[in-house]
Design an enzyme around this catalytic site. Structure first.
Site, mmCIF file in Angstrom:
data_model
loop_
_atom_site.group_PDB
_atom_site.id
_atom_site.type_symbol
_atom_site.label_atom_id
_atom_site.label_comp_id
_atom_site.label_asym_id
_atom_site.label_seq_id
_atom_site.Cartn_x
_atom_site.Cartn_y
_atom_site.Cartn_z
ATOM 1 N N CYS A 76 2.242 12.558 3.653
ATOM 2 C CA CYS A 76 2.848 12.751 2.323
ATOM 3 C C CYS A 76 3.093 14.242 2.056
ATOM 4 O O CYS A 76 3.939 14.855 2.687
ATOM 5 C CB CYS A 76 2.007 12.084 1.241
ATOM 6 S SG CYS A 76 2.914 11.911 -0.323
ATOM 7 N N HIS A 181 2.133 6.693 3.087
ATOM 8 C CA HIS A 181 0.672 6.748 3.202
ATOM 9 C C HIS A 181 0.180 5.647 4.137
ATOM 10 O O HIS A 181 0.033 4.508 3.713
ATOM 11 C CB HIS A 181 0.034 6.555 1.825
ATOM 12 C CG HIS A 181 0.200 7.722 0.912
ATOM 13 N ND1 HIS A 181 -0.679 8.786 0.893
ATOM 14 C CD2 HIS A 181 1.142 7.997 -0.016
ATOM 15 C CE1 HIS A 181 -0.280 9.660 -0.009
ATOM 16 N NE2 HIS A 181 0.828 9.209 -0.573
ATOM 17 N N GLU A 183 -2.767 5.182 5.140
ATOM 18 C CA GLU A 183 -4.074 4.734 4.658
ATOM 19 C C GLU A 183 -3.977 3.758 3.485
ATOM 20 O O GLU A 183 -4.964 3.124 3.112
ATOM 21 C CB GLU A 183 -4.946 5.945 4.291
ATOM 22 C CG GLU A 183 -4.630 6.615 2.961
ATOM 23 C CD GLU A 183 -3.393 7.497 2.963
ATOM 24 O OE1 GLU A 183 -3.109 8.089 1.907
ATOM 25 O OE2 GLU A 183 -2.701 7.592 4.001
#
Length: 199
Positions: A76, A181, A183
């Site tokens: 990001c 992202h 994650e």
């Protein structure tokens, strides 16, 4: 050991948890020695470009990151700071990727937030499939939150379209980066992180 760079931008803990779920040992740190000697480095971030670059320079982390030799992943804001220049605060960034970071034109809702499709998993420099996307189906969905985007270039290894087409992921030598992202991108993101950690 995986070093997750600690600086004045959020999201390091989420990345740490995702790496731990994959069975890897990680540490969130701004220690030069630990970062230089880590097997892999992750440079995450949620925040604002100009204030983050100011912090990196004050701490000397800008030179450390630019000169890393091991596989390094920007996420990001981390991806955007790896580029040459950002319109967010009109700031010179790390210059790893010779790419401009621009604000989305207000032709739709900005920020671009939520799930969107990634495609064109190709390393244009080496004319090879991008390792980061091994075992990822074409047109998979990942999670985004951003108001600025990285232009398309020869270093683009995945694309997304929102208002316009932009670089969803980049690769140059040992440096990798994703605007989305991983994650926060469920099983797809977990596989992308796993691919990076196995490079």
């Amino acid at each position: 050991m995986i070093a997750i760079i600690k600086y004045n931008a959020g999201n390091a803990k989420s990345v740490f948890n995702a790496v731990a779920r994959l069975g890897y040992e990680a540490v969130i740190t701004d220690d030069f020695g630990i970062i230089k000697n880590a097997e892999k480095v992750i440079f995450p971030g949620v925040g604002e470009a100009s204030s983050s670059m100011k912090y990196l320079k004050q701490k000397g982390l800008d030179n450390i990151i630019k000169n890393l030799k091991q596989p390094t992943l920007g996420i990001c804001l981390g991806q955007q700071l790896m580029c040459e220049f950002s319109e967010e605060g009109n700031v010179d960034c790390l210059g790893i990727f010779p790419i401009q970071v621009k604000k989305f034109p207000v032709k739709d809702i900005v920020p671009h937030m939520g799930w969107n499709t990634i495609y064109d998993f190709q390393n244009m420099i080496y004319n090879l499939p991008a390792k980061l996307f091994d075992n990822i189906n074409r047109n998979s969905d990942v999670y985004y939150v951003h108001s600025y985007y990285c232009e398309l270039s020869n270093f683009t290894i995945a694309k997304t379209n929102y208002i316009l087409e932009f670089s969803a992921a980049l690769n140059k030598d040992n440096f990798y980066a994703t605007q989305f992202h991983p994650e926060k991108s469920a099983e797809i993101g977990e596989q992308i992180l796993k691919n990076f950690l196995e490079i």
